[in-house]
Design an enzyme around this catalytic site. Structure first.
Site, PDB file in Angstrom:
ATOM      1  N   ASP A  56      14.324  -0.292   1.685  1.00  0.00           N
ATOM      2  CA  ASP A  56      14.912  -0.480   3.004  1.00  0.00           C
ATOM      3  C   ASP A  56      15.917  -1.644   2.919  1.00  0.00           C
ATOM      4  O   ASP A  56      17.053  -1.458   2.521  1.00  0.00           O
ATOM      5  CB  ASP A  56      13.751  -0.739   3.975  1.00  0.00           C
ATOM      6  CG  ASP A  56      14.167  -0.859   5.411  1.00  0.00           C
ATOM      7  OD1 ASP A  56      15.052  -0.113   5.837  1.00  0.00           O
ATOM      8  OD2 ASP A  56      13.595  -1.702   6.130  1.00  0.00           O
TER       9      ASP A  56
ATOM     10  N   ASP B 297       7.623   3.484  -2.538  1.00  0.00           N
ATOM     11  CA  ASP B 297       7.738   4.518  -1.511  1.00  0.00           C
ATOM     12  C   ASP B 297       9.132   4.581  -0.905  1.00  0.00           C
ATOM     13  O   ASP B 297       9.711   5.650  -0.745  1.00  0.00           O
ATOM     14  CB  ASP B 297       6.674   4.317  -0.406  1.00  0.00           C
ATOM     15  CG  ASP B 297       6.658   2.894   0.155  1.00  0.00           C
ATOM     16  OD1 ASP B 297       7.419   2.028  -0.335  1.00  0.00           O
ATOM     17  OD2 ASP B 297       5.882   2.635   1.086  1.00  0.00           O
TER      18      ASP B 297
ATOM     19  N   LYS C 218       0.802  -1.189   0.000  1.00  0.00           N
ATOM     20  CA  LYS C 218       0.000   0.000   0.000  1.00  0.00           C
ATOM     21  C   LYS C 218       0.855   1.268   0.000  1.00  0.00           C
ATOM     22  O   LYS C 218       0.394   2.337  -0.404  1.00  0.00           O
ATOM     23  CB  LYS C 218      -0.878   0.030   1.275  1.00  0.00           C
ATOM     24  CG  LYS C 218      -1.862  -1.078   1.397  1.00  0.00           C
ATOM     25  CD  LYS C 218      -2.573  -0.906   2.758  1.00  0.00           C
ATOM     26  CE  LYS C 218      -3.374  -2.131   3.103  1.00  0.00           C
ATOM     27  NZ  LYS C 218      -3.925  -2.019   4.463  1.00  0.00           N
ATOM     28  N   GLY C 219       2.075   1.184   0.497  1.00  0.00           N
ATOM     29  CA  GLY C 219       2.878   2.369   0.806  1.00  0.00           C
ATOM     30  C   GLY C 219       3.016   3.396  -0.302  1.00  0.00           C
ATOM     31  O   GLY C 219       3.080   4.588  -0.048  1.00  0.00           O
TER      32      GLY C 219
ATOM     33  N   ARG D  35      -0.563   6.986   7.206  1.00  0.00           N
ATOM     34  CA  ARG D  35      -0.371   7.063   5.750  1.00  0.00           C
ATOM     35  C   ARG D  35      -0.864   8.397   5.196  1.00  0.00           C
ATOM     36  O   ARG D  35      -0.405   8.858   4.162  1.00  0.00           O
ATOM     37  CB  ARG D  35      -1.138   5.934   5.046  1.00  0.00           C
ATOM     38  CG  ARG D  35      -0.635   4.541   5.359  1.00  0.00           C
ATOM     39  CD  ARG D  35      -1.274   3.540   4.399  1.00  0.00           C
ATOM     40  NE  ARG D  35      -1.114   2.150   4.832  1.00  0.00           N
ATOM     41  CZ  ARG D  35      -0.048   1.402   4.585  1.00  0.00           C
ATOM     42  NH1 ARG D  35       0.950   1.897   3.913  1.00  0.00           N
ATOM     43  NH2 ARG D  35       0.008   0.150   5.015  1.00  0.00           N
TER      44      ARG D  35
HETATM   45  P1  IMP Z   1      12.270  -3.656   1.984  1.00  0.00           P
HETATM   46  O1  IMP Z   1      11.722  -4.901   1.363  1.00  0.00           O
HETATM   47  O2  IMP Z   1      12.925  -3.944   3.307  1.00  0.00           O
HETATM   48  O3  IMP Z   1      13.128  -2.833   1.080  1.00  0.00           O
HETATM   49  O4  IMP Z   1      11.054  -2.790   2.453  1.00  0.00           O
HETATM   50  C1  IMP Z   1      10.195  -2.273   1.616  1.00  0.00           C
HETATM   51  C2  IMP Z   1       8.883  -1.947   2.283  1.00  0.00           C
HETATM   52  O5  IMP Z   1       8.947  -1.888   3.709  1.00  0.00           O
HETATM   53  C3  IMP Z   1       8.488  -0.573   1.836  1.00  0.00           C
HETATM   54  O6  IMP Z   1       7.798  -0.619   0.641  1.00  0.00           O
HETATM   55  C4  IMP Z   1       7.670  -0.079   2.998  1.00  0.00           C
HETATM   56  O7  IMP Z   1       6.328  -0.434   2.812  1.00  0.00           O
HETATM   57  C5  IMP Z   1       8.236  -0.774   4.210  1.00  0.00           C
HETATM   58  N1  IMP Z   1       9.159   0.118   4.947  1.00  0.00           N
HETATM   59  C6  IMP Z   1      10.513   0.102   4.945  1.00  0.00           C
HETATM   60  N2  IMP Z   1      11.031   1.081   5.713  1.00  0.00           N
HETATM   61  C7  IMP Z   1       9.969   1.759   6.197  1.00  0.00           C
HETATM   62  C8  IMP Z   1       9.846   2.922   7.055  1.00  0.00           C
HETATM   63  O8  IMP Z   1      10.808   3.556   7.528  1.00  0.00           O
HETATM   64  N3  IMP Z   1       8.568   3.307   7.307  1.00  0.00           N
HETATM   65  C9  IMP Z   1       7.459   2.664   6.832  1.00  0.00           C
HETATM   66  N4  IMP Z   1       7.536   1.603   6.034  1.00  0.00           N
HETATM   67  C10 IMP Z   1       8.778   1.137   5.719  1.00  0.00           C
HETATM   68 MG    MG Z   2       5.785  -0.398   0.388  1.00  0.00          MG
END
Ligand code: IMP
Ligand code: MG
Length: 185
Positions: A110, A107, A50-51, A172
């Site tokens: 991470d 969005d 959703k982000g 959000r």
């Molecule tokens: P990744 O797979 O760890 O790169 O994370 C991706 C998803 O984790 C993003 O699309 C976000 O929805 C969520 N996410 C990562 N860091 C944050 C944060 O600081 N705040 C809120 N959501 C996060």
């Molecule tokens: Mg996301």
């Protein structure tokens, strides 16, 4: 996380880290980048739910090339500030992307796991081309190697909320990006 009052809610918003004006400027930059890259060719913007829904809503209005929109839901966070480590696609695109120049709209990157997985899946469907645009980037948190084609704003390792990003599904709808206050009051 328990939020029982407006006071609880506001206490979770530690400080604004990216203002609405800074976000607007970044979105405009992304629009210009996409316009110059595709030079009038039609594209498909794919938002990762959703982000990325808020970023998608603004970005699709910042591009001037003919564009369609599509949505995919990928989940890796489950009501916490830590990634579960695995990625699930819980809603897929309806388009056959083999006829499209695809731009993934995210969005935040991470650990990199979500996009690594999503890109692998979409590449396997042979789009005409594939680009990744992310509003935020936390390079210090990477667990898997992944770079976006355009990462607009780099932030240090803290958890952020607002402009589509949530904690426990709240926040959000904040028009800015803030640092989340994880301390219990
Ligand atoms: P990744 O797979 O760890 O790169 O994370 C991706 C998803 O984790 C993003 O699309 C976000 O929805 C969520 N996410 C990562 N860091 C944050 C944060 O600081 N705040 C809120 N959501 C996060
Ligand atoms: Mg996301």
């Amino acid at each position: 996380m328990k939020i029982e009052s407006m006071q609880d809610y506001q206490n979770k918003i530690k400080r604004v880290v990216i203002s609405k004006e800074e976000i607007d400027a970044a979105v405009k930059r992304a629009g210009r980048y996409i316009d110059s890259l595709y030079d009038g060719r039609p594209i498909l913007l794919v938002s990762i739910l959703k982000g990325a829904f808020v970023f998608m809503a603004d970005l699709c209005r910042a591009v001037t090339v003919p564009c369609e929109v599509g949505f995919m839901c990928a989940q890796s966070y489950f009501d916490s500030t830590e990634s579960s480590g695995s990625v699930r696609i819980t809603m897929d695109l309806t388009q056959d992307i083999s006829q499209y120049h695809v731009v993934i709209v995210e969005d935040i990157i991470d650990t990199g796991r979500t996009l690594c997985e999503v890109v692998k899946i979409l590449r396997g469907r042979n789009p005409l081309s594939l680009q990744v645009v992310t509003l935020l980037n936390k390079p210090s948190r990477r667990q898997v190697e992944f770079d976006a084609d355009l990462a607009l704003i780099t932030i240090p390792d803290y958890f952020v909320i607002g402009y589509g990003l949530d904690c426990g599904e709240y926040f959000r709808n904040l028009p800015y990006i803030a640092e989340f206050n994880a301390e219990e009051e």
